[in-house]
Design a protein around this motif. Structure first.
Motif, PDB file in Angstrom:
ATOM      1  N   ASP A 182       2.763   0.178   0.480  1.00 57.80           N
ATOM      2  CA  ASP A 182       2.445  -0.359  -0.838  1.00 57.80           C
ATOM      3  C   ASP A 182       2.936   0.552  -1.952  1.00 57.80           C
ATOM      4  O   ASP A 182       3.133   0.114  -3.081  1.00 57.80           O
ATOM      5  CB  ASP A 182       0.936  -0.547  -0.978  1.00 57.80           C
ATOM      6  CG  ASP A 182       0.412  -1.632  -0.042  1.00 57.80           C
ATOM      7  OD1 ASP A 182       1.158  -2.604   0.203  1.00 57.80           O
ATOM      8  OD2 ASP A 182      -0.726  -1.506   0.441  1.00 57.80           O
ATOM      9  N   GLY A 183       3.094   1.826  -1.657  1.00 54.11           N
ATOM     10  CA  GLY A 183       3.542   2.784  -2.657  1.00 54.11           C
ATOM     11  C   GLY A 183       3.793   4.122  -1.996  1.00 54.11           C
ATOM     12  O   GLY A 183       3.536   4.303  -0.800  1.00 54.11           O
ATOM     13  N   TRP A 210      -1.065   5.556   1.080  1.00 53.20           N
ATOM     14  CA  TRP A 210       0.357   5.712   0.770  1.00 53.20           C
ATOM     15  C   TRP A 210       0.927   6.924   1.493  1.00 53.20           C
ATOM     16  O   TRP A 210       0.251   7.962   1.588  1.00 53.20           O
ATOM     17  CB  TRP A 210       0.574   5.895  -0.724  1.00 53.20           C
ATOM     18  CG  TRP A 210       0.332   4.677  -1.554  1.00 53.20           C
ATOM     19  CD1 TRP A 210      -0.208   3.479  -1.153  1.00 53.20           C
ATOM     20  CD2 TRP A 210       0.610   4.546  -2.952  1.00 53.20           C
ATOM     21  NE1 TRP A 210      -0.284   2.605  -2.196  1.00 53.20           N
ATOM     22  CE2 TRP A 210       0.219   3.222  -3.328  1.00 53.20           C
ATOM     23  CE3 TRP A 210       1.150   5.374  -3.918  1.00 53.20           C
ATOM     24  CZ2 TRP A 210       0.344   2.748  -4.628  1.00 53.20           C
ATOM     25  CZ3 TRP A 210       1.284   4.905  -5.211  1.00 53.20           C
ATOM     26  CH2 TRP A 210       0.891   3.609  -5.567  1.00 53.20           C
ATOM     27  N   ARG A 302       4.832   1.598  -8.351  1.00 54.42           N
ATOM     28  CA  ARG A 302       4.328   1.898  -7.007  1.00 54.42           C
ATOM     29  C   ARG A 302       4.631   3.334  -6.607  1.00 54.42           C
ATOM     30  O   ARG A 302       4.603   3.688  -5.429  1.00 54.42           O
ATOM     31  CB  ARG A 302       4.949   0.935  -5.997  1.00 54.42           C
ATOM     32  CG  ARG A 302       4.526  -0.523  -6.201  1.00 54.42           C
ATOM     33  CD  ARG A 302       5.381  -1.449  -5.357  1.00 54.42           C
ATOM     34  NE  ARG A 302       5.407  -1.028  -3.961  1.00 54.42           N
ATOM     35  CZ  ARG A 302       6.466  -1.202  -3.156  1.00 54.42           C
ATOM     36  NH1 ARG A 302       7.573  -1.747  -3.620  1.00 54.42           N
ATOM     37  NH2 ARG A 302       6.396  -0.821  -1.903  1.00 54.42           N
TER      38      ARG A 302
END
Length: 370
Positions: A182-183, A210, A302
């Protein structure tokens, strides 16, 4: 004048280092042949900074460093070999309070010194201006008042006294898919970096969502031992990015030294990879090159950039651009940075979303990352 104490059992090394600093014109240099002489000079000469050979007869470099940090804390630069054993000992020295390290010249020492001299001078200058935390080795200093050193050697301290027990992966839900993230958190650091990385990563839980990619300025023989050491100190999985590796949550990737670390897109998703060091960048692994590669592939919203202690300005330009384009950045504050060069440049450029002490960076990350 900067008062420098050079500690080395080699007469040739003492002579060469003395010549290098004498040529600068603003150093007053004293010498010691071993750890015992160093401790005597510490009280007599009152140096601003020390260069300390790791391998010496009698009171060796680590034991001498212990005494320096306990008796009269002084910024210290270790002089170490670039072997695997030298890396382990040097990382231990950084945990014990050393500011930085330089490579011990090999082969034709006098010729190597011509090449390494400017780097040694710059690191010693930075160390002389470095900030030693008032609480550095405080508990050890208190104990030292009531206990003695056996045979001149201090007991080797346990690193932070922590033992990491990773929780088992939860049974419900699918396992993380490599490359599907997601990031990404991008971390840059240099002088004083290993203890700062320890403080940052140990504050993040095993299920941190992350992946974290680290560009720590270091030689290639040091980043593998650094990754293994950090892996034993934090709940996240830490490994050296010595080959292309898919990004996955719960993992930290330390860029391989003497190279640069970048992100790339493969059919399976994003990977972190080592690439040959680029001459356009002064320090390696380059923080600027890492961040630039991320901005080419990932929505800045992100991305979170973290810039911690280190001399120079690596990372300040690209992290400022990251913030301008909608990303978030964290700069270590001056009060805790050993050298407020890199994070200070980010703050002065207006590129820091948050400026916070080292111990609060993990908490700031947890607030930023959903």
């Amino acid at each position: 004048m900067i008062r420098l104490l050079v500690v080395d059992d080699s007469a040739l090394m003492r002579k060469l280092l003395g010549s290098v600093f004498a040529a600068e014109g603003d150093f007053e240099v004293a010498f010691a042949r071993d750890g015992d002489e160093a401790l005597a000079e510490l009280g007599r000469f009152l140096p601003d900074v020390v260069t300390l050979d790791v391998n010496m007869p009698g009171l060796d470099g680590l034991a001498c460093l212990d005494r320096i940090m306990l008796d009269r804390p002084t910024p210290t630069v270790m002089v170490s070999s670039l072997t695997a054993d030298g890396a382990e000992v040097t990382l231990d020295a950084l945990d014990r309070g050393a500011i930085d390290f330089v490579a011990k010249p090999g082969g034709a020492v006098s010729l190597e010194m011509d090449r390494l001299g400017p780097l040694i001078v710059s690191k010693v200058r930075a160390a002389a201006r470095a900030r030693l935390r008032p609480t550095l080795r405080l508990a050890d200093r208190v104990r030292a008042r009531t206990t003695s050193f056996e045979g001149g050697r201090a007991e080797r301290p346990r690193v932070k006294g922590r033992q990491i027990v990773r929780p088992p992966s939860p049974s419900p839900g699918p396992a993380p898919v490599p490359g599907a993230v997601d990031g990404i958190v991008l971390v840059g650091t240099s002088t004083g970096g290993p203890p700062a990385l320890d403080a940052l990563l140990s504050g993040l839980p095993a299920d941190f969502p992350w992946p974290v990619v680290v560009a720590q300025h270091m030689p290639g023989s040091f980043t593998g031992p650094l990754a293994r050491r950090l892996d034993g100190l934090c709940a996240l999985r830490v490994q050296e990015a010595a080959r292309p590796m898919p990004l996955a949550p719960g993992n930290v990737y330390v860029g391989k030294g003497d190279a640069d670390v970048t992100l790339a897109r493969r059919p399976s998703g994003l990977v972190v990879q080592p690439v040959p060091a680029h001459a356009d960048y002064l320090w390696h692994p380059s923080v600027d090159r890492l961040v630039a590669s991320a901005l080419d592939l990932v929505d800045p919203a992100r991305l979170v950039g973290v810039l911690m202690t280190g001399m120079g300005r690596d990372g300040a330009v690209t992290m400022s651009e990251m913030r301008r384009r909608g990303g978030r950045t964290i700069a270590e504050s001056e009060e805790t940075a050993v050298v407020w060069g890199m994070p200070g440049e980010l703050v002065r450029a207006g590129g820091a979303s948050v400026v916070t002490p080292l111990d609060d960076i993990a908490g700031a990350l947890l607030e930023m990352v959903p």
